[in-house]
Design a protein around this motif. Structure first.
Motif, PDB file in Angstrom:
ATOM      1  N   TYR A 253       0.830  -1.216   0.000  1.00 60.12           N
ATOM      2  CA  TYR A 253       0.000   0.000   0.000  1.00 60.12           C
ATOM      3  C   TYR A 253       0.855   1.253   0.000  1.00 60.12           C
ATOM      4  CZ  TYR A 253      -3.535  -3.457   0.704  1.00 60.12           C
ATOM      5  OH  TYR A 253      -4.326  -4.554   0.526  1.00 60.12           O
ATOM      6  N   GLU A 254       1.974   1.180   0.703  1.00 59.45           N
ATOM      7  CA  GLU A 254       2.929   2.296   0.678  1.00 59.45           C
ATOM      8  C   GLU A 254       3.412   2.521  -0.764  1.00 59.45           C
ATOM      9  OE1 GLU A 254       4.992   3.592   3.677  1.00 59.45           O
ATOM     10  OE2 GLU A 254       5.739   5.058   2.248  1.00 59.45           O
ATOM     11  N   VAL A 255       3.724   1.432  -1.457  1.00 62.43           N
ATOM     12  CA  VAL A 255       4.194   1.551  -2.838  1.00 62.43           C
ATOM     13  C   VAL A 255       3.086   2.133  -3.719  1.00 62.43           C
ATOM     14  CG1 VAL A 255       5.020   0.249  -4.842  1.00 62.43           C
ATOM     15  CG2 VAL A 255       5.891  -0.274  -2.557  1.00 62.43           C
ATOM     16  N   ASP A 256       1.849   1.696  -3.508  1.00 64.00           N
ATOM     17  CA  ASP A 256       0.728   2.259  -4.275  1.00 64.00           C
ATOM     18  C   ASP A 256       0.610   3.768  -4.074  1.00 64.00           C
ATOM     19  OD1 ASP A 256      -0.044  -0.040  -5.518  1.00 64.00           O
ATOM     20  OD2 ASP A 256      -1.633  -0.537  -4.077  1.00 64.00           O
ATOM     21  N   ARG A 257       0.817   4.215  -2.847  1.00 61.58           N
ATOM     22  CA  ARG A 257       0.762   5.665  -2.585  1.00 61.58           C
ATOM     23  C   ARG A 257       1.844   6.397  -3.373  1.00 61.58           C
ATOM     24  NH1 ARG A 257      -0.522   4.040   2.639  1.00 61.58           N
ATOM     25  NH2 ARG A 257       1.641   4.122   3.360  1.00 61.58           N
ATOM     26  N   TRP A 258       3.071   5.836  -3.358  1.00 60.50           N
ATOM     27  CA  TRP A 258       4.156   6.470  -4.127  1.00 60.50           C
ATOM     28  C   TRP A 258       3.804   6.525  -5.609  1.00 60.50           C
ATOM     29  CZ3 TRP A 258       8.180   2.830  -1.462  1.00 60.50           C
ATOM     30  CH2 TRP A 258       8.530   3.365  -0.221  1.00 60.50           C
ATOM     31  N   ILE A 259       3.270   5.428  -6.113  1.00 53.49           N
ATOM     32  CA  ILE A 259       2.933   5.390  -7.542  1.00 53.49           C
ATOM     33  C   ILE A 259       1.908   6.471  -7.862  1.00 53.49           C
ATOM     34  CG2 ILE A 259       1.822   4.004  -9.354  1.00 53.49           C
ATOM     35  CD1 ILE A 259       3.125   1.517  -8.003  1.00 53.49           C
ATOM     36  N   GLN A 260       0.891   6.629  -7.002  1.00 52.47           N
ATOM     37  CA  GLN A 260      -0.134   7.660  -7.248  1.00 52.47           C
ATOM     38  C   GLN A 260       0.499   9.056  -7.253  1.00 52.47           C
ATOM     39  OE1 GLN A 260      -2.895   6.882  -8.570  1.00 52.47           O
ATOM     40  NE2 GLN A 260      -2.351   4.735  -8.187  1.00 52.47           N
ATOM     41  N   LEU A 261       1.409   9.304  -6.295  1.00 53.19           N
ATOM     42  CA  LEU A 261       2.098  10.600  -6.262  1.00 53.19           C
ATOM     43  C   LEU A 261       2.900  10.824  -7.536  1.00 53.19           C
ATOM     44  CD1 LEU A 261       3.581  10.824  -2.633  1.00 53.19           C
ATOM     45  CD2 LEU A 261       1.888  12.354  -3.686  1.00 53.19           C
ATOM     46  N   ILE A 262       3.617   9.804  -7.961  1.00 49.67           N
ATOM     47  CA  ILE A 262       4.458   9.923  -9.152  1.00 49.67           C
ATOM     48  C   ILE A 262       3.591  10.170 -10.390  1.00 49.67           C
ATOM     49  CG2 ILE A 262       5.969   8.585 -10.693  1.00 49.67           C
ATOM     50  CD1 ILE A 262       7.153   7.326  -8.044  1.00 49.67           C
ATOM     51  N   LEU A 263       2.444   9.494 -10.451  1.00 45.28           N
ATOM     52  CA  LEU A 263       1.567   9.690 -11.618  1.00 45.28           C
ATOM     53  C   LEU A 263       0.983  11.112 -11.643  1.00 45.28           C
ATOM     54  CD1 LEU A 263      -0.298   6.247 -11.883  1.00 45.28           C
ATOM     55  CD2 LEU A 263       1.722   7.049 -13.138  1.00 45.28           C
ATOM     56  N   GLN A 264       0.645  11.642 -10.453  1.00 49.40           N
ATOM     57  CA  GLN A 264       0.166  13.037 -10.395  1.00 49.40           C
ATOM     58  C   GLN A 264       1.251  14.006 -10.853  1.00 49.40           C
ATOM     59  OE1 GLN A 264      -1.144  14.001  -6.391  1.00 49.40           O
ATOM     60  NE2 GLN A 264      -2.551  12.258  -6.369  1.00 49.40           N
ATOM     61  N   GLU A 265       2.451  13.769 -10.335  1.00 49.74           N
ATOM     62  CA  GLU A 265       3.568  14.634 -10.712  1.00 49.74           C
ATOM     63  C   GLU A 265       3.900  14.512 -12.198  1.00 49.74           C
ATOM     64  OE1 GLU A 265       3.828  17.024  -8.192  1.00 49.74           O
ATOM     65  OE2 GLU A 265       5.910  16.967  -8.874  1.00 49.74           O
ATOM     66  N   ARG A 266       3.685  13.345 -12.734  1.00 55.73           N
ATOM     67  CA  ARG A 266       3.975  13.118 -14.155  1.00 55.73           C
ATOM     68  C   ARG A 266       3.094  14.023 -15.015  1.00 55.73           C
ATOM     69  NH1 ARG A 266       2.993   7.125 -16.406  1.00 55.73           N
ATOM     70  NH2 ARG A 266       0.906   7.926 -16.914  1.00 55.73           N
ATOM     71  N   VAL A 267       1.810  14.095 -14.683  1.00 54.19           N
ATOM     72  CA  VAL A 267       0.885  14.978 -15.426  1.00 54.19           C
ATOM     73  C   VAL A 267       1.360  16.427 -15.332  1.00 54.19           C
ATOM     74  CG1 VAL A 267      -1.471  15.884 -15.495  1.00 54.19           C
ATOM     75  CG2 VAL A 267      -1.080  13.449 -15.015  1.00 54.19           C
ATOM     76  N   ARG A 268       1.672  16.834 -14.100  1.00 55.18           N
ATOM     77  CA  ARG A 268       2.075  18.222 -13.869  1.00 55.18           C
ATOM     78  C   ARG A 268       3.362  18.555 -14.615  1.00 55.18           C
ATOM     79  NH1 ARG A 268       4.826  21.535 -10.032  1.00 55.18           N
ATOM     80  NH2 ARG A 268       5.992  19.764  -9.228  1.00 55.18           N
ATOM     81  N   MET A 269       4.335  17.605 -14.578  1.00 52.06           N
ATOM     82  CA  MET A 269       5.631  17.843 -15.207  1.00 52.06           C
ATOM     83  C   MET A 269       5.535  17.876 -16.732  1.00 52.06           C
ATOM     84  SD  MET A 269       8.130  18.425 -13.320  1.00 52.06           S
ATOM     85  CE  MET A 269       9.651  17.888 -14.094  1.00 52.06           C
ATOM     86  N   GLN A 270       4.717  17.020 -17.289  1.00 50.46           N
ATOM     87  CA  GLN A 270       4.595  17.019 -18.761  1.00 50.46           C
ATOM     88  C   GLN A 270       3.989  18.337 -19.231  1.00 50.46           C
ATOM     89  OE1 GLN A 270       2.672  12.961 -19.140  1.00 50.46           O
ATOM     90  NE2 GLN A 270       4.066  12.948 -20.876  1.00 50.46           N
ATOM     91  N   GLU A 271       2.997  18.816 -18.467  1.00 52.75           N
ATOM     92  CA  GLU A 271       2.365  20.093 -18.772  1.00 52.75           C
ATOM     93  C   GLU A 271       3.378  21.246 -18.661  1.00 52.75           C
ATOM     94  OE1 GLU A 271      -0.751  20.844 -19.575  1.00 52.75           O
ATOM     95  OE2 GLU A 271      -0.803  23.017 -19.156  1.00 52.75           O
TER      96      GLU A 271
END
Ligand SMILES: *Cc1c(COP(=O)(O)O)cnc(C)c1O
Length: 345
Positions: A253-271
């Protein structure tokens, strides 16, 4: 698929593996170990580790859904990549086909093992067709290398084309899913029972935040796993790595949280990246990094190095002229990168 006996090198097929002390003993309830010439005194680390890593494989089955007899564990995915050549490819005789561009280790291990490597260029969308890959194969092609999501391009490759390969190629198809935790596609490892010629690679180095411990996985039919186990070093995954891997896998579950954070940041960074004057294109990604085409990759790379920020310059890779590969970091790290690039002149 050809019979496995025809795909495996003759010396490997006929190999009588080294039998280590901890392999020969498999009884229960033993308490006195006088079989391996270890020092009986000491510090928790005086005993050889489990050569088959059974406790860890059971944990992997819980988390990843693949049974122990379908699982090979090694010193990073790199060990499995090298083993593929040593088990299937006769030096100077057999060849492998791979997509281009992709992860560099497939070619390095081909060169080390003196096996011909046949790169097949992706199209302008960084995609494959089964037809083009199969056209590069001949009677001596033992293996096709696929990496999805692909490195350095970041995208998932078309699943239908991979399935076509699995159904029509008579050798081994390897799909490296190092980044599948970041993709929306269902991992191919769940399809293993349908495809006896499929090997799927996984690693703890990316989403699982454990690059330092070096743990890679190959999932395949029990027949293929038996071959890998026969050829590997007896104690190829050390005790500290096995223990730490069990610990990390116990908190998915900890890893899932990191993945969700990384995916959010990915959207922001690509933009944010696409709005930079120096940026010409941000490629779509299904991984924890993205590829971007910039005005001048080398000078931007050098500028970032001077600011203490390191990205990967892929400008000399085919189809990646003037491309930088950017890993998604923490929010602060990402902001530092964007801030520095806004100052670039
Ligand atoms: C990072 C990466 C790996 C990981 O290799 P390890 O040896 O397990 O650290 C494997 N495949 C690809 C495509 C990668 O990018």
């Amino acid at each position: 698929m050809k019979p496995l006996e025809q795909l495996v090198r003759k010396n490997i097929w006929n190999l009588a593996p080294y039998s280590c002390a901890r392999n020969e003993f498999s009884g229960v309830n033993a308490t006195v170990f006088l079989d391996a010439n270890e020092n009986p005194y000491g510090n928790q680390l005086n005993r050889y580790p489990d050569p088959m890593q059974m406790e860890l494989k059971q944990k992997i089955e819980e988390v990843k859904g693949i049974p122990a007899n379908y699982t090979f564990l090694g010193n990073g995915s790199d060990e499995a990549i090298d083993l593929v050549y040593r088990c299937f490819c006769e030096p100077k005789e057999d060849n492998v086909v791979a997509i281009e561009p992709t992860y560099g280790m497939y070619k390095v291990c081909a060169d080390i093992n003196d096996v011909e490597y046949r790169p097949v260029l992706l199209d302008e969308n960084y995609q494959i067709t089964a037809e083009k890959l199969l056209a590069a194969c001949d009677d001596y092609t033992k293996v096709i290398w696929i990496c999805s999501p692909n490195n350095p391009t970041g995208n998932d490759l078309h699943r239908e084309e991979i399935v076509k390969l699995l159904e029509s190629f008579d050798g081994i198809v390897i799909v490296d899913e190092a980044y599948s935790d970041f993709s929306k596609l269902r991992p191919l490892r769940y399809e293993l029972p349908r495809y006896p010629n499929l090997i799927v690679l996984n690693t703890l180095s990316k989403a699982w935040a454990s690059a330092a411990i070096r743990l890679g996985m190959a999932f395949a039919s029990p027949e293929i796993i038996d071959i890998f186990n026969k050829v590997k070093y007896p104690y190829n995954v050390n005790y500290l790595t096995q223990q730490q891997a069990i610990k990390v896998l116990s908190d998915p579950y900890e890893v899932d949280r990191w993945i969700q954070l990384i995916l959010q940041e990915r959207v922001r960074m690509q933009e944010a990246f696409s709005l930079l004057p120096l940026c010409e294109k941000v490629y779509p990604t299904d991984a924890n990094f993205f590829l971007a085409k910039v005005t001048d990759a080398q000078s931007i790379y050098d500028y970032l190095v001077k600011q203490g920020i390191i990205v990967r310059n892929r400008t000399r890779v085919q189809l990646c002229k003037n491309c930088l590969r950017v890993t998604i970091g923490t929010r602060n790290e990402n902001n530092e990168l964007i801030g520095a690039l806004r100052q670039f002149k």
